[in-house]
Scaffold this active site. Sequence first.
Site, short mmCIF file in Angstrom:
data_model
loop_
_atom_site.label_atom_id
_atom_site.label_comp_id
_atom_site.label_asym_id
_atom_site.label_seq_id
_atom_site.Cartn_x
_atom_site.Cartn_y
_atom_site.Cartn_z
N HIS A 148 0.64 -1.03 0.00
CA HIS A 148 0.15 -0.17 0.04
C HIS A 148 1.01 1.41 -0.16
O HIS A 148 0.22 2.34 -0.24
CB HIS A 148 -0.98 -0.14 1.12
N ASP A 172 -0.78 -7.36 1.43
CA ASP A 172 -0.25 -6.21 1.52
C ASP A 172 1.34 -6.39 1.86
O ASP A 172 1.92 -6.11 2.77
CB ASP A 172 -0.84 -5.33 2.70
N SER A 214 3.92 2.06 8.32
CA SER A 214 3.72 0.91 7.53
C SER A 214 4.98 0.45 6.72
O SER A 214 5.74 1.18 6.44
CB SER A 214 2.98 1.59 6.47
N GLY A 215 4.82 -1.02 6.63
CA GLY A 215 6.18 -1.37 5.69
C GLY A 215 7.48 -2.00 6.76
O GLY A 215 8.05 -2.55 6.27
N1 ARG Z 1 -0.87 2.14 7.51
C1 ARG Z 1 -0.18 2.87 8.36
C2 ARG Z 1 0.86 3.46 7.58
O1 ARG Z 1 0.49 3.78 6.67
C3 ARG Z 1 0.15 2.06 9.66
C4 ARG Z 1 -0.66 1.94 10.44
C5 ARG Z 1 -0.76 0.95 11.65
N2 ARG Z 1 -1.47 1.39 12.35
C6 ARG Z 1 -1.66 1.15 13.73
N3 ARG Z 1 -2.54 1.52 14.37
N4 ARG Z 1 -0.90 -0.02 14.12
O2 ARG Z 1 2.16 3.79 8.19
#
Ligand code: ARG
Length: 293
Positions: free
Chosen positions: A84, A133, A231-232
């Site tokens: 993503h 993902d 993320s990642g």
């Molecule tokens: N999708 C998020 C990002 O873009 C990661 C989020 C993880 N969130 C969480 N509450 N653990 O960085």
Amino acid sequence: MNVLLILVLLGLSRTATGTPDTCESCGLRPMADGREISRVARSRDAQPGAWPWMVSVQQVWSTGIVHVCGGSLVGPRWVLTAAHCFVDARNVPTWRVLAGATHLAHDRPEVQVRFVKQLVLHEDYDNVSQKNDVALVELDHPVRCGPHVQRACLPDPSLPLSATANCYVSGWGTTSAKAAASPLVLQEFQVHLIDSHTCNGSGWHRGGVHPHNVCAGYPRGGGGDTCRGDSGGPLVCQDGRSDRFWLVGVSSWGRGCARAHRPGVYTSTQSFHHWILAKMGLDSPGTTTRSTA
Ligand code: ARG
């Protein structure tokens, strides 16, 4: 002294310090050996070299460079991250990767910058359900492994997660859902693995968690959780017997950050083991070792 002798001596000193730059070993933290990791749930600044597989996946704009996602080195040329991160931006030349960094704005000798040769997003990544993902970034040149740069170990599906305790998350993501800015210093904290049945229950993530996910955090919230910008990045767990760190998850999504019954959701690297090896060209038949990369 002739050149050959100097080369031989250099070679010997390498062996003596035990930090070959070939990225042969995985999951080791040469800079942190013997140092206790904080067991505190709240995030805190990581020490230089504490998470040597951690990279910042960045986008280069005419106005500056921005950290977009975390990622983990799984080979000298390969970074494992989330699909993503690239949904709206698959333009390869705009991306770069920073390895060996702790403070994003400090230009230190151990920091290595690489550009991207190839982005490999999972073919079945679904940006609504966040299924599959996972993505691999191939670097234009391999990184040199050393005290601040190491690859993480990739567990194959047979590694029982119960054999791994002490799980940690690291990243440059925001320290709360409301925070406007992300920290410049890498943050680290301990998390607990939460079984998928509980994590998917009513009052929790209510069916949003896929079989290829792992949940981690604190059931009551309040403690460490990944957040925007994490993320990642890696969820790693320490192998009780060998002290190595296994890359168990790739930070994928959450609802808010650090809320009760809303732990962070990670893509399970064990579920994608074969996909990862195949994309890196390492899926030779008979690959049975647990630490492949
Ligand atoms: N999708 C998020 C990002 O873009 C990661 C989020 C993880 N969130 C969480 N509450 N653990 O960085």
